[in-house]
Design an enzyme around this catalytic site. Structure first.
Site, PDB file in Angstrom:
ATOM      1  N   THR A 114       0.860  29.582-122.237  1.00 23.16           N
ATOM      2  CA  THR A 114       1.642  30.050-120.981  1.00 23.16           C
ATOM      3  C   THR A 114       3.016  29.669-120.923  1.00 23.16           C
ATOM      4  OG1 THR A 114       1.136  27.838-119.661  1.00 23.16           O
ATOM      5  CG2 THR A 114      -0.702  29.660-119.859  1.00 23.16           C
ATOM      6  N   CYS A 115       3.678  29.470-119.681  1.00 22.14           N
ATOM      7  CA  CYS A 115       5.291  29.293-119.656  1.00 22.14           C
ATOM      8  C   CYS A 115       5.204  27.873-119.708  1.00 22.14           C
ATOM      9  CB  CYS A 115       5.855  29.876-118.518  1.00 22.14           C
ATOM     10  SG  CYS A 115       4.815  29.554-117.028  1.00 22.14           S
ATOM     11  N   ASN A 116       4.300  27.146-119.432  1.00 26.80           N
ATOM     12  CA  ASN A 116       4.505  25.436-119.372  1.00 26.80           C
ATOM     13  C   ASN A 116       3.401  24.747-120.413  1.00 26.80           C
ATOM     14  OD1 ASN A 116       6.014  25.081-117.096  1.00 26.80           O
ATOM     15  ND2 ASN A 116       4.446  25.523-115.642  1.00 26.80           N
ATOM     16  N   SER A 162      -0.457  21.176-113.842  1.00 25.61           N
ATOM     17  CA  SER A 162       0.291  22.090-113.542  1.00 25.61           C
ATOM     18  C   SER A 162       1.716  21.458-113.081  1.00 25.61           C
ATOM     19  CB  SER A 162      -0.138  23.157-112.659  1.00 25.61           C
ATOM     20  OG  SER A 162      -1.020  23.732-113.218  1.00 25.61           O
ATOM     21  N   GLU A 199      -1.713  25.018-108.407  1.00 24.77           N
ATOM     22  CA  GLU A 199      -1.143  26.588-108.459  1.00 24.77           C
ATOM     23  C   GLU A 199      -2.530  27.181-108.972  1.00 24.77           C
ATOM     24  OE1 GLU A 199      -0.405  28.329-111.326  1.00 24.77           O
ATOM     25  OE2 GLU A 199      -0.201  26.713-112.843  1.00 24.77           O
ATOM     26  N   GLN A 230      -2.384  30.398-110.834  1.00 22.76           N
ATOM     27  CA  GLN A 230      -2.189  31.212-111.831  1.00 22.76           C
ATOM     28  C   GLN A 230      -3.046  30.685-113.112  1.00 22.76           C
ATOM     29  OE1 GLN A 230       1.756  32.401-112.491  1.00 22.76           O
ATOM     30  NE2 GLN A 230       1.139  34.415-113.703  1.00 22.76           N
ATOM     31  N   GLN A 263      -5.136  32.170-116.067  1.00 20.14           N
ATOM     32  CA  GLN A 263      -4.889  32.326-117.471  1.00 20.14           C
ATOM     33  C   GLN A 263      -6.006  31.974-118.430  1.00 20.14           C
ATOM     34  OE1 GLN A 263      -1.546  30.190-116.356  1.00 20.14           O
ATOM     35  NE2 GLN A 263      -0.064  31.870-116.840  1.00 20.14           N
ATOM     36  N   MET A 279       3.828  37.492-112.609  1.00 17.53           N
ATOM     37  CA  MET A 279       4.845  36.545-112.150  1.00 17.53           C
ATOM     38  C   MET A 279       6.039  37.193-111.171  1.00 17.53           C
ATOM     39  SD  MET A 279       4.933  33.800-115.037  1.00 17.53           S
ATOM     40  CE  MET A 279       5.748  32.196-113.985  1.00 17.53           C
TER      41      MET A 279
END
Length: 446
Positions: A44-46, A104, A109, A111, A115, A190
């Site tokens: 993921t983005c993180n 997170s 959160e 999302q 995922q 997003m």
């Protein structure tokens, strides 16, 4: 093992990121390694994390690290500076915390749970996304749902997208988006959330650049009070020239904005600060690092959102402690399920052991009886031998099954398993592991 926003900056994470479309191929490649039986990828983005069932801990880690280096072009030594590795129950706890939103950037959160679900969805039918890894991720989804229901951890929490909208507002020194000209590039999950939060913060006109108009039209139907203007990717730079704030959230693996693109853009209005803001929540980044060198813009990425989410820390920590209690309960349940899988090989070995004896003794008996025996008599003897074996095995096998309807504890079941292994001198797990490793090595040889 892997890296996340705690251990690695976005410029490192983006190099190792694996697009969702490539997750199945990654599983297949990982399971082709000599000491890896099962695998899953969560990128993921993180975070970029790889979960594996390994036949050897040390060799499994080594093989996965070399695979990560080979696929990303990042050296093993550089990955080692940022990676974390967790084993067994620690790895399970980590995934449960991830799916619960405890790990997170934005606590609670939602999302990330979607995922984790996507990992299961994309893994269905992929060789290597098998019983243990699949069971782990399915249990993680259950934990994530339970934590959100029982702790109210999501109440008042922000998403990465809403944090991006808040961050831009802080940097613009404006109380709302009423006079700001926002541009959103990418209308995926997003991007859609960014648009919704912009509307909630007072934006009445939003330009959205996307590959196709279909998704933008669907968002337009949901937000009827907001003017949402669709533009194709070919008009991205022209739209950027007219925007004060640009939010990027596409899956592009290459930067959409380079220094020379942004340098040629006209300046923004002085009344909103004179600087064009780029809020890039994509990984890999959509805005090239070199754009930050320009004096006319300010570029922020997902790592800069910490400033926004630092608020209400005490309340978030209290909710996290409640969630840890649930995770501790669920860890016990998952361990019971995983341990119960250990009895399956023993049941198979016990059946095979009994079958060898039955077949051998039946052959001896038939040999002694000579050729004069009829087919009907042979069938009767066969049925007799099968009946005796099945009745003798019924009790022991029942005591090896982990059925919820049974009152015995898991420890009792495992004690029974070890006792049967000793009594009948069944194969040890070590020899089974050796067989699996040899088979994998043989497969990998040309």
């Amino acid at each position: 093992m892997g890296l996340n926003f705690h251990t690695a900056p976005v410029e490192v994470r983006e190099k190792l990121a694996i697009p969702e479309a490539n997750w199945p191929q990654a599983i297949v490649e990982l399971c082709a390694l000599n000491h890896i039986e099962e695998a899953a990828v969560l990128s993921t983005c993180n975070r970029m994390e790889i979960y594996v069932v390994a036949l050897s801990q040390h060799r499994g880690v080594k093989e996965v690290m070399e695979w990560m280096s080979k696929t990303s072009g990042v050296s093993v030594s550089e990955i080692c500076q940022h990676r974390f590795t967790l084993y067994n129950e620690d790895a399970t706890r980590h995934l449960f915390e991830v799916s619960s939103g405890l790990d997170s950037l934005v606590l609670g959160e939602g999302q990330i749970l979607a995922q984790v679900r996507q990992v299961v969805k994309t893994g269905q039918g992929v060789p290597g996304f098998d019983r243990k890894i699949s069971g782990l991720f399915k249990h993680a989804i259950t934990v994530g749902k339970r934590v959100r229901t029982e702790t109210n951890i999501s109440a008042g929490s922000v998403s990465v997208s809403s944090a991006a909208v808040e961050l831009a507002l802080l940097k613009l020194a404006e109380s709302s988006y009423a006079t700001v000209r926002p541009l959103v590039i990418g209308a995926g999950k997003m991007g859609k959330l960014v648009i919704k939060h912009l509307a909630a913060k007072g934006s009445t006109k939003i330009v959205v650049v996307n590959r196709s108009e279909e998704r933008v039209a669907a968002i337009r139907k949901e937000l009827k009070d907001v003017e949402i203007i669709y533009k194709p990717l070919s008009e991205m730079l022209a739209c950027t020239a007219e925007a004060d704030v640009v939010f990027t959230s596409t899956a592009s693996e290459n930067p959409l904005f380079l220094k020379e693109h942004v340098e040629a853009l006209p300046p923004v209005r002085e009344e909103i600060g004179g600087l064009r803001l780029f809020i890039d929540i994509s990984v890999p980044r959509n805005v090239g690092p070199c754009v930050s060198d320009l004096d006319t813009v300010r570029v922020y990425n997902v790592d800069d959102l910490k400033e926004v989410v630092a608020a209400n820390k005490e309340d978030r920590l209290r909710k996290a402690m409640e969630a840890q209690g649930i995770i501790a309960e669920e860890l016990k349940q998952f361990k019971s399920w995983k341990d119960s899988l250990e009895t399956v090989p023993t049941i198979k070995k016990l059946r095979a052991y009994a079958e060898r004896i039955r077949a051998s003794e039946l052959d001896k008996c038939l040999s002694k009886m000579g050729d004069g025996i009829s087919k009907k008599q042979k069938a009767a003897l066969y049925d007799l031998s099968m009946g005796i074996v099945n009745k003798l095995l019924h009790g022991p096998i029942q005591h090896l099954r982990c059925d919820e309807s049974e009152n015995r504890t898991l420890n009792e079941t495992l004690e029974n398993m070890h006792a049967l292994n000793r009594i009948f001198d069944l194969e040890t797990d070590t020899s089974l592991l050796e067989e699996k490793i040899r088979a994998k090595v043989k497969q990998s040889q040309p």
